[in-house]
Design an enzyme around this catalytic site. Structure first.
Site, PDB file in Angstrom:
ATOM      1  N   THR A 121       0.860  -1.191   0.000  1.00 38.49           N
ATOM      2  CA  THR A 121       0.000   0.000   0.000  1.00 38.49           C
ATOM      3  C   THR A 121       0.892   1.235   0.000  1.00 38.49           C
ATOM      4  O   THR A 121       1.689   1.428   0.925  1.00 38.49           O
ATOM      5  CB  THR A 121      -0.899  -0.006   1.248  1.00 38.49           C
ATOM      6  N   LEU A 156      -6.889  -7.996   0.653  1.00 39.97           N
ATOM      7  CA  LEU A 156      -7.154  -9.137   1.543  1.00 39.97           C
ATOM      8  C   LEU A 156      -7.169  -8.685   2.994  1.00 39.97           C
ATOM      9  O   LEU A 156      -6.540  -7.694   3.361  1.00 39.97           O
ATOM     10  CB  LEU A 156      -6.120 -10.246   1.332  1.00 39.97           C
ATOM     11  N   ASN A 211      -9.471   1.763   2.301  1.00 34.30           N
ATOM     12  CA  ASN A 211      -9.192   1.525   3.723  1.00 34.30           C
ATOM     13  C   ASN A 211      -9.721   2.670   4.583  1.00 34.30           C
ATOM     14  O   ASN A 211     -10.276   2.447   5.668  1.00 34.30           O
ATOM     15  CB  ASN A 211      -7.686   1.342   3.952  1.00 34.30           C
ATOM     16  N   LEU A 253     -19.994  -2.384  10.410  1.00 35.50           N
ATOM     17  CA  LEU A 253     -20.774  -1.559  11.335  1.00 35.50           C
ATOM     18  C   LEU A 253     -20.794  -2.212  12.712  1.00 35.50           C
ATOM     19  O   LEU A 253     -21.793  -2.135  13.423  1.00 35.50           O
ATOM     20  CB  LEU A 253     -22.209  -1.373  10.822  1.00 35.50           C
ATOM     21  N   CYS A 263      -2.890  -1.908   9.258  1.00 40.05           N
ATOM     22  CA  CYS A 263      -3.259  -1.146   8.064  1.00 40.05           C
ATOM     23  C   CYS A 263      -4.166   0.056   8.288  1.00 40.05           C
ATOM     24  O   CYS A 263      -3.809   1.161   7.889  1.00 40.05           O
ATOM     25  CB  CYS A 263      -3.836  -2.093   7.032  1.00 40.05           C
TER      26      CYS A 263
HETATM   27  P1  NAD Z   1       5.084  -7.457   6.865  1.00 38.96           P
HETATM   28  O1  NAD Z   1       5.911  -6.601   7.757  1.00 38.96           O
HETATM   29  O2  NAD Z   1       4.378  -8.636   7.419  1.00 38.96           O
HETATM   30  O3  NAD Z   1       5.997  -7.978   5.648  1.00 38.96           O
HETATM   31  C1  NAD Z   1       6.943  -7.207   4.976  1.00 38.96           C
HETATM   32  C2  NAD Z   1       8.139  -8.119   4.671  1.00 38.96           C
HETATM   33  O4  NAD Z   1       9.041  -7.431   3.807  1.00 38.96           O
HETATM   34  C3  NAD Z   1       8.934  -8.504   5.916  1.00 38.96           C
HETATM   35  O5  NAD Z   1       9.013  -9.916   6.011  1.00 38.96           O
HETATM   36  C4  NAD Z   1      10.311  -7.874   5.688  1.00 38.96           C
HETATM   37  O6  NAD Z   1      11.360  -8.647   6.222  1.00 38.96           O
HETATM   38  C5  NAD Z   1      10.351  -7.822   4.170  1.00 38.96           C
HETATM   39  N1  NAD Z   1      11.327  -6.865   3.631  1.00 38.96           N
HETATM   40  C6  NAD Z   1      11.587  -5.589   4.015  1.00 38.96           C
HETATM   41  N2  NAD Z   1      12.584  -5.067   3.275  1.00 38.96           N
HETATM   42  C7  NAD Z   1      12.951  -6.022   2.395  1.00 38.96           C
HETATM   43  C8  NAD Z   1      13.950  -6.091   1.375  1.00 38.96           C
HETATM   44  N3  NAD Z   1      14.756  -5.046   1.114  1.00 38.96           N
HETATM   45  N4  NAD Z   1      14.068  -7.219   0.680  1.00 38.96           N
HETATM   46  C9  NAD Z   1      13.273  -8.281   0.924  1.00 38.96           C
HETATM   47  N5  NAD Z   1      12.319  -8.288   1.880  1.00 38.96           N
HETATM   48  C10 NAD Z   1      12.169  -7.172   2.610  1.00 38.96           C
HETATM   49  O7  NAD Z   1       4.055  -6.466   6.170  1.00 38.96           O
HETATM   50  P2  NAD Z   1       2.630  -6.842   5.512  1.00 38.96           P
HETATM   51  O8  NAD Z   1       1.571  -6.821   6.547  1.00 38.96           O
HETATM   52  O9  NAD Z   1       2.790  -8.034   4.648  1.00 38.96           O
HETATM   53  O10 NAD Z   1       2.391  -5.543   4.606  1.00 38.96           O
HETATM   54  C11 NAD Z   1       3.147  -5.316   3.434  1.00 38.96           C
HETATM   55  C12 NAD Z   1       2.466  -4.232   2.616  1.00 38.96           C
HETATM   56  O11 NAD Z   1       1.183  -4.697   2.180  1.00 38.96           O
HETATM   57  C13 NAD Z   1       2.185  -2.934   3.375  1.00 38.96           C
HETATM   58  O12 NAD Z   1       2.302  -1.855   2.496  1.00 38.96           O
HETATM   59  C14 NAD Z   1       0.733  -3.082   3.805  1.00 38.96           C
HETATM   60  O13 NAD Z   1       0.099  -1.846   4.014  1.00 38.96           O
HETATM   61  C15 NAD Z   1       0.151  -3.800   2.622  1.00 38.96           C
HETATM   62  N6  NAD Z   1      -1.054  -4.585   2.915  1.00 38.96           N
HETATM   63  C16 NAD Z   1      -1.112  -5.346   4.038  1.00 38.96           C
HETATM   64  C17 NAD Z   1      -2.253  -6.122   4.295  1.00 38.96           C
HETATM   65  C18 NAD Z   1      -2.350  -6.977   5.542  1.00 38.96           C
HETATM   66  O14 NAD Z   1      -3.426  -7.518   5.774  1.00 38.96           O
HETATM   67  N7  NAD Z   1      -1.307  -7.144   6.335  1.00 38.96           N
HETATM   68  C19 NAD Z   1      -3.310  -6.125   3.367  1.00 38.96           C
HETATM   69  C20 NAD Z   1      -3.205  -5.329   2.211  1.00 38.96           C
HETATM   70  C21 NAD Z   1      -2.066  -4.564   1.998  1.00 38.96           C
HETATM   71  C1  UGA Z   2      -8.152  -4.343   6.360  1.00 35.65           C
HETATM   72  C2  UGA Z   2      -9.128  -4.295   5.155  1.00 35.65           C
HETATM   73  O1  UGA Z   2     -10.367  -4.889   5.540  1.00 35.65           O
HETATM   74  C3  UGA Z   2      -8.548  -5.049   3.956  1.00 35.65           C
HETATM   75  O2  UGA Z   2      -9.410  -4.909   2.846  1.00 35.65           O
HETATM   76  C4  UGA Z   2      -7.186  -4.455   3.623  1.00 35.65           C
HETATM   77  O3  UGA Z   2      -6.576  -5.179   2.569  1.00 35.65           O
HETATM   78  C5  UGA Z   2      -6.287  -4.499   4.832  1.00 35.65           C
HETATM   79  O4  UGA Z   2      -6.914  -3.795   5.942  1.00 35.65           O
HETATM   80  C6  UGA Z   2      -4.986  -3.823   4.582  1.00 35.65           C
HETATM   81  O5  UGA Z   2      -4.887  -2.924   3.792  1.00 35.65           O
HETATM   82  O6  UGA Z   2      -4.041  -4.261   5.241  1.00 35.65           O
HETATM   83  P1  UGA Z   2      -7.478  -6.153   8.202  1.00 35.65           P
HETATM   84  O7  UGA Z   2      -6.776  -5.005   8.852  1.00 35.65           O
HETATM   85  O8  UGA Z   2      -6.749  -7.421   8.011  1.00 35.65           O
HETATM   86  O9  UGA Z   2      -7.994  -5.702   6.740  1.00 35.65           O
HETATM   87  O10 UGA Z   2      -8.779  -6.513   9.037  1.00 35.65           O
HETATM   88  P2  UGA Z   2     -10.288  -5.954   9.109  1.00 35.65           P
HETATM   89  O11 UGA Z   2     -11.185  -7.110   9.122  1.00 35.65           O
HETATM   90  O12 UGA Z   2     -10.561  -4.904   8.125  1.00 35.65           O
HETATM   91  O13 UGA Z   2     -10.307  -5.301  10.567  1.00 35.65           O
HETATM   92  C7  UGA Z   2      -9.523  -4.154  10.883  1.00 35.65           C
HETATM   93  C8  UGA Z   2      -9.855  -3.656  12.275  1.00 35.65           C
HETATM   94  O14 UGA Z   2     -11.162  -3.090  12.306  1.00 35.65           O
HETATM   95  C9  UGA Z   2      -9.860  -4.745  13.344  1.00 35.65           C
HETATM   96  O15 UGA Z   2      -9.250  -4.239  14.512  1.00 35.65           O
HETATM   97  C10 UGA Z   2     -11.322  -5.035  13.572  1.00 35.65           C
HETATM   98  O16 UGA Z   2     -11.597  -5.510  14.861  1.00 35.65           O
HETATM   99  C11 UGA Z   2     -11.921  -3.649  13.366  1.00 35.65           C
HETATM  100  N1  UGA Z   2     -13.346  -3.687  12.964  1.00 35.65           N
HETATM  101  C12 UGA Z   2     -13.707  -4.230  11.768  1.00 35.65           C
HETATM  102  C13 UGA Z   2     -14.297  -3.117  13.789  1.00 35.65           C
HETATM  103  O17 UGA Z   2     -13.971  -2.602  14.884  1.00 35.65           O
HETATM  104  N2  UGA Z   2     -15.611  -3.129  13.393  1.00 35.65           N
HETATM  105  C14 UGA Z   2     -15.999  -3.659  12.222  1.00 35.65           C
HETATM  106  O18 UGA Z   2     -17.202  -3.622  11.917  1.00 35.65           O
HETATM  107  C15 UGA Z   2     -15.026  -4.232  11.380  1.00 35.65           C
END
Ligand code: NAD
Ligand code: UGA
Length: 433
Positions: A121, A156, A211, A253, A263
C-alpha cells in the site's frame, strides 16, 4: 508465468502462495534470513488459516521457492511484485525506504523486460518514483531497457487472506501500457475476477480511499454507539436497521474498541498526510482517527468507573490479537487497554488462541494462560477484546464458579445475546443497554 514476490510477510507470502496455487512459478524473497530458513524448513512464520497446507502443496508441486536473493528472483522472473512494509513515520507519512531499496536492487540486476508491480500500500504518485528510481539504477549498458511499473493494490484481510485473494470483489490494476495490462490480466486469469483498470495514481488512491472509507464506517458506528449509551438505545439494533439498506450494508458496522491492525491506523494517517502535502486538509479523516482513539479511552474509563479501584485487582483478558484468526498484534487495541489498566495497578492475566507469542514481546508483567478457563480463575473482572470463535461457546456457568467476581466488559458485544446477567454477571457492552 515466472513471478518474484519481494517481501514475504502477511501480504507477500499469501500473494506468492496463492499465485503459485493458480499455476504460476513463484519465488518468495525476504531479506530476513531467519524467515526464509523457517519457510524452507516447511514451517510458516505467521498464523493465517489454511496457509501452511497451501504452502506444502505448492512446494511439493515445485511451483514455490523461497530465497533471500532479489537478484536471483529478478533474473528468473518476468513479473516482480513488491510487497514490503510501508510503515508510518513519526509524522504519519508512509515510509517508502523499503520500497526504494527494493526498486534499486531490482534495477541493478535487470537485463531484460520486467513488469514491476506495487503490491504494498503506497501513496499516490509512488509508481512514478519507482519508475524513475529503476531507470536511474539500471546498469549502464541497459539504460534504455524496456520495463513497466504497475500498481496492483491488495484488499485481503488477515484471518481470511487466502479466501479474499482467491475470490476478490475486484482486482485493481493501474497501468501505463497495454503490455503491463495484458500481463496482469494473464496472471489473474484463473480466478476470473472483476478487473478495474486505471492509471497508476488512481489505483494507488483506490487503496488508500478504500481503507479510509472502511475505517470511517467503523468510526461512524462507534460514534453512534456513544450516543446509544447516552439515550439508552442499542447499537446492535441500530446497525441492523441501517445495514439492511443496501446502500449502507451491515458489514463494518460493528461497534467496539476501535479498529487496530497494521493497516487502518497507518493508512488513514498516510492518506491524511498525502492530502495535506498536496494542499487538502482531510478533516473528516482526522475526526475518524480521533473517534477511534476515543473509543479505546472510553472503554478504559468504563472499566475504571465500574471497578472503582484497580490496584491489585485481577483482570482476565480474553483475546489479544487485533482481530480473530490472526496472530498479528500490530496496533492491537488490547495493548493500549492493558497498559492503561496496568498503570492503575491492575494485575493482568491474558489468553489468546494464537497471538500469545507476539503479545509477550509487547506486554510485560502479564500472566499468559493456556485457555479461557484457567484465565477466569480468581479474576475480579473479565474483558473480551478479540471475538475469536472459541469464545462464542464458552461455558459461562463454569466460568461463573471460577471467577472471584462475575463482571464482564465486552469490547466486541460478543455476548450481548447470551443473557449473562441471568447467570449473575455484571455485564457491560459497547453502546448496548
Ligand atoms: P510485513 O511486515 O508482514 O511484511 C513485509 C516483509 O518485507 C517482511 O518480512 C520484511 O522482512 C520484508 N522486507 C523488508 N525489506 C525487504 C527487502 N529489502 N528485501 C526483501 N524483503 C524485505 O508487512 P505486511 O503486513 O505483509 O504488509 C506489506 C504491505 O502490504 C504494506 O504496504 C501493507 O500496508 C500492505 N497490505 C497489508 C495487508 C495486511 O493484511 N497485512 C493487506 C493489504 C495490503
Ligand atoms: C483491512 C481491510 O479490511 C482489507 O481490505 C485491507 O486489505 C487491509 O486492511 C490492509 O490494507 O491491510 P485487516 O486489517 O486485516 O484488513 O482486518 P479488518 O477485518 O478490516 O479489521 C480491521 C480492524 O477493524 C480490526 O481491529 C477489527 O476488529 C476492526 N473492525 C472491523 C471493527 O472494529 N468493526 C468492524 O465492523 C469491522
Amino acid at each position: 508465468m515466472n513471478i518474484a514476490v519481494i517481501g514475504s510477510g502477511y501480504v507477500g507470502l499469501v500473494t506468492g502462495v496463492c499465485l503459485a496455487h493458480l499455476g504460476h512459478r513463484v519465488i518468495c524473497v525476504d531479506n530476513n534470513i531467519q524467515k526464509i530458513k523457517t519457510l524452507k524448513s516447511g514451517k510458516v512464520p505467521i498464523y493465517e488459516p489454511g496457509l501452511d497446507k497451501l504452502i506444502k502443496e505448492c512446494v511439493a508441486k515445485k511451483r514455490l521457492l523461497f530465497s533471500p536473493s532479489i537478484t536471483d528472483a529478478t533474473k528468473k522472473s518476468l513479473a516482480i511484485f513488491i510487497a514490503v512494509g510501508t510503515p508510518p513515520k513519526e509524522s504519519g507519512e508512509a515510509d517508502m525506504v523499503y520500497i526504494e531499496n527494493v526498486s534499486r536492487e531490482i534495477a541493478r540486476c535487470m537485463t531484460d523486460y520486467k513488469l514491476i508491480v506495487e503490491k504494498s500500500t503506497v501513496p499516490a504518485q509512488t509508481g512514478e518514483k519507482i519508475e524513475r528510481t529503476i531507470r536511474k539504477y539500471l546498469p549502464e549498458k541497459y539504460r534504455k531497457l524496456e520495463f513497466d511499473v504497475a500498481s496492483n493494490p491488495e484488499f485481503l484481510r488477515e484471518g481470511s487472506a487466502i479466501e479474499d485473494f482467491m475470490n476478490p470483489d475486484r482486482v485493481v490494476i493501474g497501468v501505463n501500457s497495454k503490455k503491463a495490462e495484458e500481463l496482469l490480466r494473464e496472471i489473474y486469469k484463473p480466478i476470473k475476477p472483476k478487473m478495474v483498470v486505471t492509471d497508476i495514481n488512481s489505483a494507488e488512491l483506490i487503496k488508500h480511499a478504500s481503507n479510509s472509507f472502511l475505517a470511517t464506517k467503523i468510526s461512524f458506528i462507534n460514534a453512534v454507539a456513544r450516543v446509544c449509551t447516552l439515550v439508552d438505545a442499542d447499537v446492535l439494533k441500530v446497525a441492523e436497521g441501517m445495514g439492511l439498506d443496501k446502500r449502507i450494508g451491515r458489514r463494518f458496522l460493528d461497534a467496539g474498541i476501535g479498529y487496530g491492525g497494521s493497516c487502518f491506523p497507518k493508512d488513514v494517517e498516510a492518506f491524511i498526510h498525502l492530502s495535506e502535502k498536496n494542499g487538502y486538509d482531510f478533516r473528516l479523516l482526522k475526526t475518524v482517527r480521533e473517534i477511534n482513539d476515543a473509543q479505546k479511552a472510553a472503554f478504559i474509563k468504563l472499566i475504571e468507573d465500574k471497578m472503582w479501584i484497580l490496584r491489585d485487582k485481577t483482570i482476565g483478558v480474553l483475546g489479544l490479537a487485533f482481530k480473530p484468526n490472526t496472530d498479528d498484534m500490530r496496533s492491537a487495541p488490547a495493548v493500549e487497554i492493558i497498559r492503561a489498566l496496568q498503570k492503575e495497578g491492575a494485575k493482568i492475566k491474558a489468553y489468546d488462541p494464537q497471538a500469545t507469542a507476539n503479545a509477550k514481546k509487547l506486554l510485560k508483567n502479564t500472566i499468559y494462560t493456556k485457555d479461557a478457563y484457567s484465565l477466569a480463575k480468581g479474576c475480579d473482572a473479565l474483558l473480551l477484546l478479540t471475538e475469536w470463535d472459541e469464545f462464542k461457546t464458552l461455558d459461562f456457568k463454569k466460568i461463573r464458579k471460577l471467577v472471584s467476581h462475575p463482571v464482564l466488559f465486552d469490547g466486541r458485544n460478543l455476548y450481548h445475546e447470551h443473557n449473562l446477567r441471568d447467570l449473575g454477571f455484571e455485564y457491560y457492552g459497547v453502546g448496548v443497554a
